[in-house]
Scaffold this motif. Sequence first.
Motif, PDB file in Angstrom:
ATOM      1  N   VAL A 152       2.815   5.509  12.194  1.00  0.00           N
ATOM      2  CA  VAL A 152       2.030   4.273  12.025  1.00  0.00           C
ATOM      3  C   VAL A 152       1.026   4.362  10.874  1.00  0.00           C
ATOM      4  N   ALA A 153       1.052   5.470  10.111  1.00  0.00           N
ATOM      5  CA  ALA A 153       0.050   5.709   9.063  1.00  0.00           C
ATOM      6  C   ALA A 153       0.086   4.654   7.958  1.00  0.00           C
ATOM      7  N   GLU A 154      -1.079   4.427   7.362  1.00  0.00           N
ATOM      8  CA  GLU A 154      -1.203   3.481   6.256  1.00  0.00           C
ATOM      9  C   GLU A 154      -1.229   4.225   4.929  1.00  0.00           C
ATOM     10  N   PRO A 155      -0.822   3.545   3.825  1.00  0.00           N
ATOM     11  CA  PRO A 155      -0.839   4.171   2.502  1.00  0.00           C
ATOM     12  C   PRO A 155      -2.219   4.733   2.171  1.00  0.00           C
ATOM     13  N   GLY A 156      -2.211   5.877   1.500  1.00  0.00           N
ATOM     14  CA  GLY A 156      -3.466   6.491   1.080  1.00  0.00           C
ATOM     15  C   GLY A 156      -4.039   7.461   2.089  1.00  0.00           C
ATOM     16  N   THR A 157      -3.431   7.547   3.275  1.00  0.00           N
ATOM     17  CA  THR A 157      -3.911   8.494   4.281  1.00  0.00           C
ATOM     18  C   THR A 157      -3.079   9.767   4.244  1.00  0.00           C
ATOM     19  N   GLU A 158      -3.656  10.835   4.802  1.00  0.00           N
ATOM     20  CA  GLU A 158      -2.985  12.142   4.782  1.00  0.00           C
ATOM     21  C   GLU A 158      -1.682  12.111   5.580  1.00  0.00           C
ATOM     22  N   GLU A 159      -1.641  11.293   6.669  1.00  0.00           N
ATOM     23  CA  GLU A 159      -0.462  11.253   7.548  1.00  0.00           C
ATOM     24  C   GLU A 159       0.701  10.469   6.950  1.00  0.00           C
ATOM     25  N   TYR A 160       0.396   9.618   5.969  1.00  0.00           N
ATOM     26  CA  TYR A 160       1.411   8.717   5.399  1.00  0.00           C
ATOM     27  C   TYR A 160       2.444   9.518   4.620  1.00  0.00           C
ATOM     28  N   GLY A 161       3.730   9.292   4.941  1.00  0.00           N
ATOM     29  CA  GLY A 161       4.785  10.049   4.269  1.00  0.00           C
ATOM     30  C   GLY A 161       6.129   9.367   4.407  1.00  0.00           C
ATOM     31  N   ARG A 162       7.190  10.148   4.232  1.00  0.00           N
ATOM     32  CA  ARG A 162       8.556   9.600   4.270  1.00  0.00           C
ATOM     33  C   ARG A 162       8.846   8.910   5.608  1.00  0.00           C
ATOM     34  N   PHE A 221       8.035  11.924  -1.864  1.00  0.00           N
ATOM     35  CA  PHE A 221       7.254  12.766  -0.959  1.00  0.00           C
ATOM     36  C   PHE A 221       7.740  14.209  -0.939  1.00  0.00           C
ATOM     37  N   GLY A 222       8.760  14.524  -1.741  1.00  0.00           N
ATOM     38  CA  GLY A 222       9.301  15.881  -1.771  1.00  0.00           C
ATOM     39  C   GLY A 222       8.298  16.897  -2.273  1.00  0.00           C
ATOM     40  N   GLN A 223       7.472  16.481  -3.215  1.00  0.00           N
ATOM     41  CA  GLN A 223       6.394  17.331  -3.745  1.00  0.00           C
ATOM     42  C   GLN A 223       5.147  16.473  -3.781  1.00  0.00           C
ATOM     43  N   ARG A 224       4.413  16.487  -2.691  1.00  0.00           N
ATOM     44  CA  ARG A 224       3.310  15.538  -2.480  1.00  0.00           C
ATOM     45  C   ARG A 224       2.234  15.606  -3.553  1.00  0.00           C
TER      46      ARG A 224
END
Length: 272
Positions: A152-162, A221-224
């Motif tokens: 449920v993460a939003e863009p710009g947060t640490e949890e946000y990913g693929r 997101f392969g290389q954050r």
Amino acid sequence: MHDFDTDGHRARKRFGQNFLSDPNIIRKIIDGIRPQPGELMVEIGPGLGAMTDPLIERLGHLHVVEIDRDLIARLHERYTPAQLTVHEGDALKFDFGSLCAGEEGGVGPRLRIVGNLPYNISTPILFHLAGFADQVKDMTFMLQKEVVMRMVAEPGTEEYGRLSVMLQYRFRMGRLFDVPPGAFRPAPKVMSSIVRMAPLPAEQLGARDEALLGRIVAAAFGQRRKTLRNTLREFIDDAGLQALGIDPGLRGEKLSVEQYVAIANACAGREG
């Protein structure tokens, strides 16, 4: 001992088994699902039947997918075929669409999927289930809280990913509530959360090539730590990103789902 005995059954680590045992939490989950009589529902990993009992009570009939043969034997002893259909095997390989075959009447997708998903396969099973979204009304799962926060993460947060991008592209996501470790036997070392996923209408999706979208998001997101200029080099150049109003110096976690769709569509346009 690596297994944990509960109600005469040993919880097997290889299946990621933790059995829900708190009646108040079970009631809260069932109330959140709101099963209605006659609905087509499948439970993934029914375990010792903590949710299975109240689901059958409200539905009349339930499908379950279970891999553990000991638990399958218990399910067959406990329920009649009129109450329960058991599909023996791995949920990662199960064709959930097959449950909809021959279904009569009704408008739109009818299948509802629920379950306490094994933590050790949570990400691959979510991607597997996303493939059946067009046949599904909704999905309600208990997962490790850390996974749900990524979903449920939003863009710009640490949890946000693929996982965030690919699931939010296809589903409306909602975190309902947390479930403490003490609600399970054996108690896991982590907090759990309940998440609901409702497929978005096809006309809202927008990607011309969903497989291409998936490859682009995986690359981003392969290389954050790297910028889009580097991670998406094989798909699109700086000028292409700038034409979409996207700064090539940004990292992948800064982009919205819509921006990823825009990049994928620009690339699909060139390939076409």
